[in-house]
Design a protein around this motif. Structure first.
Motif, PDB file in Angstrom:
ATOM      1  N   ALA A  32       0.811  -1.213   0.000  1.00  8.19           N
ATOM      2  CA  ALA A  32       0.000   0.000   0.000  1.00  8.19           C
ATOM      3  C   ALA A  32       0.846   1.265   0.000  1.00  8.19           C
ATOM      4  N   ARG A  33       2.025   1.235   0.611  1.00  4.62           N
ATOM      5  CA  ARG A  33       2.871   2.430   0.684  1.00  4.62           C
ATOM      6  C   ARG A  33       3.938   2.440  -0.402  1.00  4.62           C
ATOM      7  N   LYS A  34       4.462   1.282  -0.741  1.00  8.12           N
ATOM      8  CA  LYS A  34       5.637   1.230  -1.608  1.00  8.12           C
ATOM      9  C   LYS A  34       5.401   0.218  -2.731  1.00  8.12           C
ATOM     10  N   ARG A  35       5.817   0.540  -3.930  1.00  9.46           N
ATOM     11  CA  ARG A  35       5.678  -0.385  -5.048  1.00  9.46           C
ATOM     12  C   ARG A  35       6.820  -1.408  -4.971  1.00  9.46           C
ATOM     13  N   ILE A  36       6.460  -2.613  -4.564  1.00  6.37           N
ATOM     14  CA  ILE A  36       7.445  -3.650  -4.283  1.00  6.37           C
ATOM     15  C   ILE A  36       7.058  -4.954  -4.965  1.00  6.37           C
ATOM     16  N   TYR A  37       7.993  -5.900  -4.930  1.00  4.50           N
ATOM     17  CA  TYR A  37       7.769  -7.236  -5.470  1.00  4.50           C
ATOM     18  C   TYR A  37       8.213  -8.241  -4.411  1.00  4.50           C
ATOM     19  N   PHE A  38       7.306  -9.094  -4.001  1.00  7.50           N
ATOM     20  CA  PHE A  38       7.624 -10.043  -2.945  1.00  7.50           C
ATOM     21  C   PHE A  38       8.503 -11.184  -3.437  1.00  7.50           C
ATOM     22  N   VAL A  39       9.321 -11.672  -2.523  1.00  8.48           N
ATOM     23  CA  VAL A  39      10.094 -12.887  -2.748  1.00  8.48           C
ATOM     24  C   VAL A  39       9.408 -13.982  -1.947  1.00  8.48           C
ATOM     25  N   SER A  40       9.018 -15.060  -2.610  1.00  3.46           N
ATOM     26  CA  SER A  40       8.232 -16.097  -1.956  1.00  3.46           C
ATOM     27  C   SER A  40       8.725 -17.480  -2.343  1.00  3.46           C
ATOM     28  N   LYS A  41       8.450 -18.463  -1.488  1.00 11.97           N
ATOM     29  CA  LYS A  41       8.799 -19.843  -1.815  1.00 11.97           C
ATOM     30  C   LYS A  41       7.993 -20.295  -3.034  1.00 11.97           C
ATOM     31  N   ALA A  42       8.577 -21.188  -3.818  1.00 13.40           N
ATOM     32  CA  ALA A  42       8.000 -21.587  -5.101  1.00 13.40           C
ATOM     33  C   ALA A  42       6.625 -22.231  -4.961  1.00 13.40           C
ATOM     34  N   GLU A  43       6.362 -22.882  -3.814  1.00 14.51           N
ATOM     35  CA  GLU A  43       5.092 -23.580  -3.648  1.00 14.51           C
ATOM     36  C   GLU A  43       3.895 -22.643  -3.730  1.00 14.51           C
ATOM     37  N   VAL A  44       4.103 -21.373  -3.349  1.00 14.02           N
ATOM     38  CA  VAL A  44       2.995 -20.399  -3.341  1.00 14.02           C
ATOM     39  C   VAL A  44       2.424 -20.207  -4.743  1.00 14.02           C
ATOM     40  N   ALA A  45       3.255 -20.338  -5.764  1.00 14.25           N
ATOM     41  CA  ALA A  45       2.805 -20.146  -7.141  1.00 14.25           C
ATOM     42  C   ALA A  45       1.712 -21.137  -7.529  1.00 14.25           C
ATOM     43  N   LYS A  46       1.652 -22.275  -6.809  1.00 15.18           N
ATOM     44  CA  LYS A  46       0.674 -23.310  -7.134  1.00 15.18           C
ATOM     45  C   LYS A  46      -0.597 -23.205  -6.311  1.00 15.18           C
ATOM     46  N   TRP A  47      -0.640 -22.288  -5.345  1.00 17.40           N
ATOM     47  CA  TRP A  47      -1.835 -22.146  -4.510  1.00 17.40           C
ATOM     48  C   TRP A  47      -2.963 -21.505  -5.308  1.00 17.40           C
ATOM     49  N   PRO A  48      -4.185 -22.054  -5.260  1.00 18.24           N
ATOM     50  CA  PRO A  48      -5.318 -21.443  -5.970  1.00 18.24           C
ATOM     51  C   PRO A  48      -5.585 -20.032  -5.451  1.00 18.24           C
ATOM     52  N   GLY A  49      -5.871 -19.118  -6.335  1.00 12.57           N
ATOM     53  CA  GLY A  49      -6.195 -17.749  -5.938  1.00 12.57           C
ATOM     54  C   GLY A  49      -4.970 -16.949  -5.573  1.00 12.57           C
ATOM     55  N   ILE A  50      -4.338 -17.276  -4.448  1.00 13.69           N
ATOM     56  CA  ILE A  50      -3.174 -16.534  -3.986  1.00 13.69           C
ATOM     57  C   ILE A  50      -2.029 -16.662  -4.986  1.00 13.69           C
ATOM     58  N   GLY A  51      -1.843 -17.868  -5.520  1.00 10.00           N
ATOM     59  CA  GLY A  51      -0.788 -18.085  -6.512  1.00 10.00           C
ATOM     60  C   GLY A  51      -0.994 -17.249  -7.758  1.00 10.00           C
ATOM     61  N   TRP A  52      -2.219 -17.137  -8.194  1.00  8.28           N
ATOM     62  CA  TRP A  52      -2.525 -16.333  -9.386  1.00  8.28           C
ATOM     63  C   TRP A  52      -2.195 -14.866  -9.127  1.00  8.28           C
ATOM     64  N   LEU A  53      -2.615 -14.381  -7.959  1.00  5.18           N
ATOM     65  CA  LEU A  53      -2.339 -12.988  -7.617  1.00  5.18           C
ATOM     66  C   LEU A  53      -0.834 -12.739  -7.527  1.00  5.18           C
ATOM     67  N   ALA A  54      -0.134 -13.680  -6.916  1.00  2.52           N
ATOM     68  CA  ALA A  54       1.310 -13.516  -6.739  1.00  2.52           C
ATOM     69  C   ALA A  54       2.027 -13.456  -8.082  1.00  2.52           C
ATOM     70  N   ARG A  55       1.680 -14.351  -8.986  1.00  2.00           N
ATOM     71  CA  ARG A  55       2.328 -14.354 -10.312  1.00  2.00           C
ATOM     72  C   ARG A  55       2.008 -13.077 -11.076  1.00  2.00           C
ATOM     73  N   ALA A  56       0.745 -12.655 -11.018  1.00  2.00           N
ATOM     74  CA  ALA A  56       0.331 -11.467 -11.780  1.00  2.00           C
ATOM     75  C   ALA A  56       1.035 -10.207 -11.300  1.00  2.00           C
ATOM     76  N   THR A  57       1.339 -10.129 -10.004  1.00  2.00           N
ATOM     77  CA  THR A  57       1.951  -8.921  -9.449  1.00  2.00           C
ATOM     78  C   THR A  57       3.475  -8.963  -9.459  1.00  2.00           C
ATOM     79  N   GLY A  58       4.046  -9.965 -10.114  1.00  2.00           N
ATOM     80  CA  GLY A  58       5.496  -9.985 -10.301  1.00  2.00           C
ATOM     81  C   GLY A  58       6.298 -10.574  -9.165  1.00  2.00           C
ATOM     82  N   THR A  59       5.690 -11.388  -8.330  1.00  2.00           N
ATOM     83  CA  THR A  59       6.404 -12.042  -7.230  1.00  2.00           C
ATOM     84  C   THR A  59       7.570 -12.872  -7.764  1.00  2.00           C
ATOM     85  N   VAL A  60       8.690 -12.843  -7.043  1.00  2.00           N
ATOM     86  CA  VAL A  60       9.857 -13.652  -7.390  1.00  2.00           C
ATOM     87  C   VAL A  60       9.766 -14.949  -6.599  1.00  2.00           C
ATOM     88  N   PHE A  61       9.662 -16.062  -7.276  1.00  2.00           N
ATOM     89  CA  PHE A  61       9.542 -17.360  -6.615  1.00  2.00           C
ATOM     90  C   PHE A  61      10.917 -18.034  -6.543  1.00  2.00           C
TER      91      PHE A  61
END
Length: 283
Positions: free
Chosen positions: A106-135
C-alpha cells in the motif's frame, strides 16, 4: 504457510449474526476490488509486457491502489513513518500475517520474494504471479540461477521484499532473522550497487481486544483468520516504520547485514508497541 508456534493457542473463532453480515458485505466488496484490480492489471500487462518486458512501469500502481483501498474496505487504519528508499535494493520486514502483503504494497511499489510452492496455490498463486512475485526454490542447486534473477530485477529498479523471519507470528515479537537470502546481495555484481531498507510493521488491535488480534500463528488456517478480520465490528490500525537504508557494501557478510536489519526492525517494532501501550494507559 508455516507459522510460529507459541505456548498459547489462538482463541476459537466466534462470529455473531451481524458479524456474518459484515463478512458478506466486506467480502464481496474486497473480492471485487482484488479480482477487479487483477483483471485490470492483466489487461494492462498485455500492453506493458511486449514493450517493457520484465520492467513494469504501470502495473505496480494498480497493485498499490488495490492494497491501499483494501484497508479502507476492511476499516483498518493505515499509518506510516519514515522516508521510502530511492536507491536500488530490497526491503525486509517482520511478518505478522497475510495482511502484511496489503500493508507493504500500500505504501511502496514492491515485489515479494516467496517460496515456489505459493505459485501453485489457488487464488493466492494467481495474484502472486500477476503482481510480479519472485519465486525461489529451497535448493542449493538453484542458488546461481536465483542470484541472477535477483540481479536482473534489482538492476531494473525493482524493490524486492522478503520476510527474513521465515514465518508469521502473533505480532508481539520479532523472530531471529534467517541469513540465507541475504547472501545473494553480496554477489560482485550487486554488492556495491544496492541497499536494504528495514521496515517495522505492527498491527494494533481494535479497542478492547487483545494485542495478538491480527497475528497468524500456531495451527491457524487462512480462512478463519480472514473471516475474523472481515467480521470485526471495530478494527485496529497498521503502523509501518521505514528505517534508514543500509548499504550492502558497508557490511562484511550476510550475517552482519541480517543482524543490522534485525536490530532496526526490532527497535522500531518495540517503539511502536511502547507508544501504543503508553497511549492506552493515558486513556
Amino acid at each position: 504457510m508455516t507459522t510460529w508456534n507459541g505456548e498459547d493457542a489462538p482463541t476459537a473463532l466466534r462470529i455473531s449474526l451481524f458479524g456474518w453480515l459484515r463478512v458478506v458485505v466486506r467480502g464481496l466488496v474486497l473480492g471485487g476490488l482484488v479480482f477487479g484490480g487483477l483483471l485490470v492489471l492483466l489487461l494492462v500487462r498485455l500492453i506493458e509486457r511486449p514493450f517493457c518486458r520484465m520492467d513494469r512501469p504501470v502495473t505496480p500502481f494498480i497493485t498499490q491502489f488495490v492494497c491501499r483501498n483494501a484497508f479502507r474496505v476492511l476499516g483498518i487504519g493505515f499509518r506510516t513513518h519514515g522516508a521510502l528508499m530511492t536507491e536500488r535494493g530490497a526491503v525486509v520486514a517482520n511478518h505478522t500475517s497475510w495482511l502484511d502483503i496489503f500493508a507493504l504494497n500500500a505504501r511502496k511499489r514492491i515485489y515479494f520474494v516467496s517460496k515456489a510452492e505459493v505459485a501453485k496455490w489457488p487464488g493466492i498463486g494467481w495474484l502472486a504471479r500477476a503482481t510480479g512475485t519472485v519465486f525461489i526454490e529451497r535448493n542449493a542447486k538453484e542458488a546461481r540461477r536465483q542470484t541472477a534473477l535477483f540481479q536482473d530485477r534489482l538492476m531494473l529498479g525493482h524493490k524486492l521484499l522478503f520476510f527474513p523471519e521465515g514465518t508469521s507470528t502473533d505480532g508481539l515479537r520479532v523472530l531471529p532473522f534467517k541469513t540465507t537470502l541475504f547472501a545473494a546481495f553480496f554477489h560482485p555484481e550487486l554488492r556495491d550497487e544496492i541497499s536494504i531498507q528495514p521496515v517495522s510493521a505492527v498491527f494494533l488491535p481494535p479497542k478492547g481486544e487483545g494485542p495478538r488480534y491480527y497475528g497468524w500463528w500456531g495451527e491457524m488456517a487462512f480462512a478463519p483468520h480472514l473471516l475474523k478480520t472481515l467480521a470485526s465490528a471495530r478494527q485496529g490500525e497498521v503502523v509501518l516504520r521505514y528505517h534508514r537504508p543500509l548499504r550492502v557494501a558497508d557490511f562484511e557478510d550476510r550475517k552482519a547485514l541480517a543482524a543490522a536489519c534485525e536490530t532496526q526492525v526490532r527497535a522500531g517494532h518495540e517503539a511502536i508497541w511502547c507508544g501504543y501501550q503508553a497511549n492506552e494507559e493515558a486513556q
